[in-house]
Design a protein around this motif. Structure first.
Motif, PDB file in Angstrom:
ATOM      1  N   LEU A  32       0.849  -1.196   0.000  1.00 29.38           N
ATOM      2  CA  LEU A  32       0.000   0.000   0.000  1.00 29.38           C
ATOM      3  C   LEU A  32       0.878   1.236   0.000  1.00 29.38           C
ATOM      4  N   TYR A  33       0.461   2.236  -0.767  1.00 30.89           N
ATOM      5  CA  TYR A  33       1.216   3.479  -0.922  1.00 30.89           C
ATOM      6  C   TYR A  33       0.321   4.685  -0.594  1.00 30.89           C
ATOM      7  N   TRP A  34       0.928   5.695   0.010  1.00 33.79           N
ATOM      8  CA  TRP A  34       0.310   7.013   0.141  1.00 33.79           C
ATOM      9  C   TRP A  34       1.148   7.993  -0.667  1.00 33.79           C
ATOM     10  N   TYR A  35       0.479   8.694  -1.596  1.00 31.94           N
ATOM     11  CA  TYR A  35       1.131   9.725  -2.402  1.00 31.94           C
ATOM     12  C   TYR A  35       0.502  11.078  -2.062  1.00 31.94           C
ATOM     13  N   GLN A  36       1.319  12.127  -2.138  1.00 34.40           N
ATOM     14  CA  GLN A  36       0.844  13.499  -1.988  1.00 34.40           C
ATOM     15  C   GLN A  36       0.945  14.192  -3.342  1.00 34.40           C
ATOM     16  N   GLN A  37      -0.164  14.787  -3.781  1.00 33.54           N
ATOM     17  CA  GLN A  37      -0.167  15.491  -5.059  1.00 33.54           C
ATOM     18  C   GLN A  37      -0.535  16.949  -4.823  1.00 33.54           C
ATOM     19  N   ILE A  38       0.478  17.808  -4.845  1.00 39.24           N
ATOM     20  CA  ILE A  38       0.259  19.252  -4.715  1.00 39.24           C
ATOM     21  C   ILE A  38      -0.198  19.785  -6.068  1.00 39.24           C
ATOM     22  N   LEU A  39      -1.060  20.798  -6.034  1.00 44.32           N
ATOM     23  CA  LEU A  39      -1.623  21.360  -7.259  1.00 44.32           C
ATOM     24  C   LEU A  39      -0.535  21.725  -8.264  1.00 44.32           C
ATOM     25  N   GLY A  40      -0.681  21.238  -9.483  1.00 39.98           N
ATOM     26  CA  GLY A  40       0.281  21.547 -10.531  1.00 39.98           C
ATOM     27  C   GLY A  40       1.479  20.617 -10.563  1.00 39.98           C
ATOM     28  N   GLN A  41       1.497  19.620  -9.693  1.00 40.52           N
ATOM     29  CA  GLN A  41       2.614  18.673  -9.643  1.00 40.52           C
ATOM     30  C   GLN A  41       2.104  17.240  -9.789  1.00 40.52           C
ATOM     31  N   GLY A  42       3.036  16.341 -10.047  1.00 36.58           N
ATOM     32  CA  GLY A  42       2.685  14.934 -10.047  1.00 36.58           C
ATOM     33  C   GLY A  42       2.715  14.382  -8.634  1.00 36.58           C
ATOM     34  N   PRO A  43       2.071  13.254  -8.409  1.00 38.61           N
ATOM     35  CA  PRO A  43       2.092  12.644  -7.074  1.00 38.61           C
ATOM     36  C   PRO A  43       3.510  12.277  -6.640  1.00 38.61           C
ATOM     37  N   LYS A  44       3.758  12.391  -5.327  1.00 43.53           N
ATOM     38  CA  LYS A  44       5.042  11.999  -4.752  1.00 43.53           C
ATOM     39  C   LYS A  44       4.792  11.071  -3.575  1.00 43.53           C
ATOM     40  N   LEU A  45       5.585  10.014  -3.502  1.00 43.82           N
ATOM     41  CA  LEU A  45       5.387   9.023  -2.446  1.00 43.82           C
ATOM     42  C   LEU A  45       5.673   9.618  -1.079  1.00 43.82           C
TER      43      LEU A  45
ATOM     44  N   TYR B  94       7.779   6.647 -13.902  1.00 43.06           N
ATOM     45  CA  TYR B  94       8.915   5.718 -13.984  1.00 43.06           C
ATOM     46  C   TYR B  94       8.904   4.842 -12.749  1.00 43.06           C
ATOM     47  N   LYS B  95       9.316   3.590 -12.909  1.00 42.86           N
ATOM     48  CA  LYS B  95       9.474   2.702 -11.762  1.00 42.86           C
ATOM     49  C   LYS B  95      10.692   1.828 -11.993  1.00 42.86           C
ATOM     50  N   ARG B  96      11.512   1.677 -10.962  1.00 42.15           N
ATOM     51  CA  ARG B  96      12.643   0.769 -11.074  1.00 42.15           C
ATOM     52  C   ARG B  96      12.119  -0.653 -11.267  1.00 42.15           C
ATOM     53  N   SER B  97      13.004  -1.542 -11.585  1.00 47.16           N
ATOM     54  CA  SER B  97      12.579  -2.886 -11.945  1.00 47.16           C
ATOM     55  C   SER B  97      12.044  -3.686 -10.760  1.00 47.16           C
ATOM     56  N   TYR B  98      12.296  -3.226  -9.528  1.00 49.27           N
ATOM     57  CA  TYR B  98      11.737  -3.935  -8.380  1.00 49.27           C
ATOM     58  C   TYR B  98      10.221  -3.802  -8.441  1.00 49.27           C
ATOM     59  N   ASN B  99       9.544  -4.917  -8.422  1.00 50.51           N
ATOM     60  CA  ASN B  99       8.111  -4.919  -8.728  1.00 50.51           C
ATOM     61  C   ASN B  99       7.261  -4.069  -7.806  1.00 50.51           C
ATOM     62  N   THR B 100       7.643  -3.967  -6.533  1.00 56.91           N
ATOM     63  CA  THR B 100       6.817  -3.220  -5.597  1.00 56.91           C
ATOM     64  C   THR B 100       7.303  -1.789  -5.413  1.00 56.91           C
ATOM     65  N   ASP B 101       8.270  -1.352  -6.225  1.00 56.05           N
ATOM     66  CA  ASP B 101       8.855  -0.032  -6.013  1.00 56.05           C
ATOM     67  C   ASP B 101       7.853   1.089  -6.303  1.00 56.05           C
ATOM     68  N   LYS B 102       8.140   2.282  -5.786  1.00 54.99           N
ATOM     69  CA  LYS B 102       7.257   3.427  -5.951  1.00 54.99           C
ATOM     70  C   LYS B 102       7.290   3.930  -7.393  1.00 54.99           C
ATOM     71  N   LEU B 103       6.265   4.680  -7.755  1.00 52.74           N
ATOM     72  CA  LEU B 103       6.220   5.381  -9.028  1.00 52.74           C
ATOM     73  C   LEU B 103       6.789   6.794  -8.842  1.00 52.74           C
ATOM     74  N   ILE B 104       7.551   7.238  -9.837  1.00 50.74           N
ATOM     75  CA  ILE B 104       8.055   8.610  -9.870  1.00 50.74           C
ATOM     76  C   ILE B 104       7.383   9.292 -11.049  1.00 50.74           C
ATOM     77  N   PHE B 105       6.629  10.358 -10.749  1.00 52.81           N
ATOM     78  CA  PHE B 105       5.795  11.001 -11.757  1.00 52.81           C
ATOM     79  C   PHE B 105       6.426  12.288 -12.285  1.00 52.81           C
ATOM     80  N   GLY B 106       6.051  12.635 -13.518  1.00 49.60           N
ATOM     81  CA  GLY B 106       6.319  13.954 -14.048  1.00 49.60           C
ATOM     82  C   GLY B 106       5.255  14.932 -13.559  1.00 49.60           C
ATOM     83  N   THR B 107       5.331  16.160 -14.061  1.00 51.17           N
ATOM     84  CA  THR B 107       4.412  17.206 -13.603  1.00 51.17           C
ATOM     85  C   THR B 107       3.082  17.214 -14.347  1.00 51.17           C
ATOM     86  N   GLY B 108       2.974  16.424 -15.388  1.00 50.41           N
ATOM     87  CA  GLY B 108       1.698  16.271 -16.064  1.00 50.41           C
ATOM     88  C   GLY B 108       1.510  17.193 -17.259  1.00 50.41           C
TER      89      GLY B 108
END
Lengths: 114, 115
Positions: A32-45, B94-108
């Motif tokens: 299970l993950y909790w992410y925070q998404q501030i307006l104008g940004q992508g989610p961060k763990l 993006y996610k590293r190859s570890y299956n349960t790893d976190k996602l790293i997002f762009g700004t959209g």
């Protein structure tokens, strides 16, 4: 199957107050993950759980944020005391080991701190 | 540290036309996963398409396809025959190859679809 459930959907509080968010992952999802998404940004763990153990909380502001996952199912995320910069959407996700390790997201909680 | 960059804050497309959303990333890993997620106003993240870095073939899902350029660290999303329901925020992740790893997002990228 039912999706990831989160509540509340919206919350407005004043700074220095406390708030708690709840997440119920998809049945059988151990991660299970909790992410925070501030307006104008992508989610961060913020924090990642494997069953009821913490895997990654390196980005969690531990002076004000806390999270737990009792019995490895539901999880709660708490902020005490809240700051203006905590205004964001808080997304919960759980991981399926059956579909290529896809993360399934809940609808999120939008927090406004005034 | 891994980073994901989306340089287009907003894009628009006419219904039935094709649009391409750009994404670049930085990593020192050789094996990883890349994703495109759609976030409508309801806020729920929906997986659109995924690409494993070890696969040379570009992923496709119906009207959605990617152009994965591993050497250039580029991962663009092409939406063909755009529909009004495609309007949303699109996030590259993006996610590293570890299956349960976190996602790293762009700004959209906010995509608008005009009739």
């Amino acid at each position: 199957e039912a999706g990831v459930a989160q509540s509340p959907r919206y919350k407005i509080i004043e700074k220095r107050q406390s708030v708690a968010f709840w997440c119920n992952p998809i049945s059988g999802h151990a991660t299970l993950y909790w992410y925070q998404q501030i307006l104008g940004q992508g989610p961060k763990l913020l924090i990642q759980f494997q069953n009821n153990g913490v895997v990654d909380d390196s980005q969690l502001p531990k002076d004000r944020f806390s999270a737990e996952r009792l019995k490895g199912v539901d999880s709660t995320l708490k902020i005490q005391p809240a700051k203006l910069e905590d205004s964001a959407v808080y997304l919960c996700a759980s991981l399926s080991r059956d579909t290529s390790y896809e993360q399934y997201f809940g609808p999120g909680t939008r927090l406004t701190v005034t | 540290a891994q980073t994901v960059t989306q340089s287009q804050p907003e894009m628009s497309v006419q219904e039935a036309e094709t649009v391409t959303l750009s994404c670049t990333y930085d990593t020192s890993e050789s094996d990883y996963y890349l994703f495109w997620y759609k976030q409508p106003p309801s806020r729920q993240m929906i997986l659109v398409i995924r690409q494993e870095a070890y696969k040379q073939q570009n992923a496709t899902e119906n009207r959605f396809s990617v152009n994965f350029q591993k050497a250039a660290k580029s991962f663009s999303l092409k939406i063909s025959d755009s529909q009004l329901g495609d309007a949303a925020m699109y996030f590259c992740a993006y996610k590293r190859s570890y299956n349960t790893d976190k996602l790293i997002f762009g700004t959209g990228t906010r995509l608008q679809v005009f009739p």
